[in-house]
Scaffold this motif. Structure first.
Motif, PDB file in Angstrom:
ATOM      1  N   ILE A  70       0.833  -1.201   0.000  1.00  0.00           N
ATOM      2  CA  ILE A  70       0.000   0.000   0.000  1.00  0.00           C
ATOM      3  C   ILE A  70       0.872   1.256   0.000  1.00  0.00           C
ATOM      4  O   ILE A  70       0.639   2.202  -0.761  1.00  0.00           O
ATOM      5  CB  ILE A  70      -0.959   0.003   1.201  1.00  0.00           C
ATOM      6  CG1 ILE A  70      -1.962  -1.153   1.086  1.00  0.00           C
ATOM      7  CG2 ILE A  70      -1.699   1.337   1.317  1.00  0.00           C
ATOM      8  CD1 ILE A  70      -2.799  -1.378   2.322  1.00  0.00           C
ATOM      9  N   LEU A  71       1.899   1.267   0.838  1.00  0.00           N
ATOM     10  CA  LEU A  71       2.807   2.409   0.917  1.00  0.00           C
ATOM     11  C   LEU A  71       3.555   2.605  -0.401  1.00  0.00           C
ATOM     12  O   LEU A  71       3.782   3.741  -0.840  1.00  0.00           O
ATOM     13  CB  LEU A  71       3.799   2.227   2.055  1.00  0.00           C
ATOM     14  CG  LEU A  71       3.213   2.290   3.473  1.00  0.00           C
ATOM     15  CD1 LEU A  71       4.279   1.953   4.501  1.00  0.00           C
ATOM     16  CD2 LEU A  71       2.605   3.663   3.744  1.00  0.00           C
ATOM     17  N   GLU A 122       4.294   5.703  -5.416  1.00  0.00           N
ATOM     18  CA  GLU A 122       4.261   5.732  -6.883  1.00  0.00           C
ATOM     19  C   GLU A 122       3.266   6.777  -7.391  1.00  0.00           C
ATOM     20  O   GLU A 122       3.552   7.511  -8.348  1.00  0.00           O
ATOM     21  CB  GLU A 122       3.890   4.352  -7.426  1.00  0.00           C
ATOM     22  CG  GLU A 122       4.980   3.304  -7.243  1.00  0.00           C
ATOM     23  CD  GLU A 122       4.524   1.922  -7.675  1.00  0.00           C
ATOM     24  OE1 GLU A 122       3.325   1.779  -8.028  1.00  0.00           O
ATOM     25  OE2 GLU A 122       5.337   0.984  -7.649  1.00  0.00           O
ATOM     26  N   GLU A 123       2.100   6.828  -6.760  1.00  0.00           N
ATOM     27  CA  GLU A 123       1.073   7.772  -7.207  1.00  0.00           C
ATOM     28  C   GLU A 123       1.481   9.217  -6.927  1.00  0.00           C
ATOM     29  O   GLU A 123       1.149  10.126  -7.701  1.00  0.00           O
ATOM     30  CB  GLU A 123      -0.274   7.451  -6.556  1.00  0.00           C
ATOM     31  CG  GLU A 123      -0.839   6.081  -6.914  1.00  0.00           C
ATOM     32  CD  GLU A 123      -0.974   5.858  -8.415  1.00  0.00           C
ATOM     33  OE1 GLU A 123      -1.080   6.847  -9.171  1.00  0.00           O
ATOM     34  OE2 GLU A 123      -0.966   4.694  -8.838  1.00  0.00           O
ATOM     35  N   CYS A 124       2.191   9.437  -5.824  1.00  0.00           N
ATOM     36  CA  CYS A 124       2.729  10.789  -5.549  1.00  0.00           C
ATOM     37  C   CYS A 124       3.645  11.228  -6.684  1.00  0.00           C
ATOM     38  O   CYS A 124       3.566  12.370  -7.174  1.00  0.00           O
ATOM     39  CB  CYS A 124       3.497  10.788  -4.231  1.00  0.00           C
ATOM     40  SG  CYS A 124       2.468  10.825  -2.754  1.00  0.00           S
ATOM     41  N   VAL A 163       1.680  12.113  -9.814  1.00  0.00           N
ATOM     42  CA  VAL A 163       1.055  13.433  -9.727  1.00  0.00           C
ATOM     43  C   VAL A 163       2.077  14.523 -10.037  1.00  0.00           C
ATOM     44  O   VAL A 163       1.792  15.496 -10.753  1.00  0.00           O
ATOM     45  CB  VAL A 163       0.435  13.658  -8.335  1.00  0.00           C
ATOM     46  CG1 VAL A 163       0.002  15.119  -8.157  1.00  0.00           C
ATOM     47  CG2 VAL A 163      -0.757  12.742  -8.124  1.00  0.00           C
ATOM     48  N   ILE A 164       3.288  14.362  -9.506  1.00  0.00           N
ATOM     49  CA  ILE A 164       4.354  15.338  -9.761  1.00  0.00           C
ATOM     50  C   ILE A 164       4.677  15.408 -11.255  1.00  0.00           C
ATOM     51  O   ILE A 164       4.801  16.496 -11.835  1.00  0.00           O
ATOM     52  CB  ILE A 164       5.617  14.979  -8.954  1.00  0.00           C
ATOM     53  CG1 ILE A 164       5.339  15.149  -7.457  1.00  0.00           C
ATOM     54  CG2 ILE A 164       6.795  15.839  -9.385  1.00  0.00           C
ATOM     55  CD1 ILE A 164       6.430  14.613  -6.563  1.00  0.00           C
ATOM     56  N   ILE A 165       4.795  14.251 -11.885  1.00  0.00           N
ATOM     57  CA  ILE A 165       5.089  14.201 -13.318  1.00  0.00           C
ATOM     58  C   ILE A 165       3.965  14.850 -14.125  1.00  0.00           C
ATOM     59  O   ILE A 165       4.210  15.614 -15.062  1.00  0.00           O
ATOM     60  CB  ILE A 165       5.316  12.745 -13.770  1.00  0.00           C
ATOM     61  CG1 ILE A 165       6.585  12.181 -13.124  1.00  0.00           C
ATOM     62  CG2 ILE A 165       5.388  12.658 -15.291  1.00  0.00           C
ATOM     63  CD1 ILE A 165       6.772  10.686 -13.312  1.00  0.00           C
ATOM     64  N   GLU A 200      -4.237  11.255 -12.241  1.00  0.00           N
ATOM     65  CA  GLU A 200      -3.239  10.793 -11.275  1.00  0.00           C
ATOM     66  C   GLU A 200      -3.597  11.223  -9.850  1.00  0.00           C
ATOM     67  O   GLU A 200      -3.358  10.480  -8.885  1.00  0.00           O
ATOM     68  CB  GLU A 200      -1.854  11.316 -11.651  1.00  0.00           C
ATOM     69  CG  GLU A 200      -1.347  10.846 -12.999  1.00  0.00           C
ATOM     70  CD  GLU A 200      -1.238   9.329 -13.123  1.00  0.00           C
ATOM     71  OE1 GLU A 200      -1.263   8.634 -12.079  1.00  0.00           O
ATOM     72  OE2 GLU A 200      -1.127   8.833 -14.261  1.00  0.00           O
ATOM     73  N   ALA A 201      -4.182  12.421  -9.698  1.00  0.00           N
ATOM     74  CA  ALA A 201      -4.594  12.868  -8.369  1.00  0.00           C
ATOM     75  C   ALA A 201      -5.710  11.972  -7.816  1.00  0.00           C
ATOM     76  O   ALA A 201      -5.746  11.675  -6.615  1.00  0.00           O
ATOM     77  CB  ALA A 201      -5.066  14.321  -8.420  1.00  0.00           C
TER      78      ALA A 201
END
Length: 226
Positions: free
Chosen positions: A169-170, A175-177, A180-182, A195-196
């Motif tokens: 989960i972590l 990965e999703e953070c 979002v940055i990309i 992505e958000a």
């Protein structure tokens, strides 16, 4: 009265006695969207309507034209779930903060207050659906995730995450953070939105796994307001 409404938590007899009913035994009741703060409608309550509202947690009013009780949404399905109920300082008006299902107005508007002053012109076209609330959406998604955790249906992605455990989960949250940055660096609104949404979903899975309810997050954020 309590600032947060919970069915069964209020002394109904004392609440009814506290109201300054008019000569017809009525009091105006204002319904307000609990999330957006938008005023939805004004109706009237008598003692029985207030008692029913406090007991069942759904807004119930008294129809002056039909001289009978009516539960909002009983025929349309557009119920008002009461999440907060208050009296004004004179105790002659009731405020209901509600979660509105569908439209509050019988003319197919989300709010009954859509006419311009001194005109028969509406402020816009009838709504086809109520405004989307992120808060409500997250609450509903959190409930689905909670059920997935309890039931663990085979083949569900959420089941997979809970089965793999906190490390997986972590990893997904991390990965999703990064995604979002990309997306933000790419300056793509559709990509950011996508992505958000993934990030918020995985955060909700994390909160469920760690047994942190959304209400505690809301309380923490509200405590930071100045």
């Amino acid at each position: 009265m309590n600032s947060r409404f919970e069915s069964g938590s209020i002394d109904i007899s004392k609440a009814v006695q506290a109201v300054k009913w008019d000569e017809k035994g009525l009091v105006p009741a204002i319904a307000q969207d609990a999330e957006s703060g938008e005023v939805l409608m004004l109706a009237y309550m008598n003692q029985e309507a207030l008692k029913k509202t406090l007991t069942e947690g759904k807004a119930c009013y008294f129809s002056r034209s039909r001289s009978q009780l009516w539960v909002k949404g009983e025929t349309s399905g557009h119920y008002q779930e009461v999440v907060d109920i208050r009296f004004d300082c004179d105790r002659d008006t009731i405020l209901l903060k509600v979660k509105q299902s569908g439209m509050a107005c019988h003319e197919n508007y989300y709010s009954c207050f859509h006419y311009l002053p001194g005109s028969e012109t509406c402020s816009g076209e009838p709504d086809t659906k109520p405004p989307v609330s992120l808060g409500r959406t997250l609450e509903m998604l959190a409930e689905v995730i909670k059920q997935r955790n309890i039931e663990r249906p085979e083949g569900a992605y959420t089941t997979y995450l809970f089965t793999k455990g906190i490390d997986k989960i972590l990893k997904k949250v991390g990965e999703e953070c990064a995604e979002v940055i990309i997306a933000a660096k790419n300056d793509s609104l559709s990509e950011i939105r996508y992505e958000a949404s993934d990030l918020l979903y995985h955060l909700l899975v994390l909160l469920e796994d760690r047994n942190v309810p959304l209400t505690e997050i809301a309380e923490e954020l509200n405590a930071r307001r100045k």
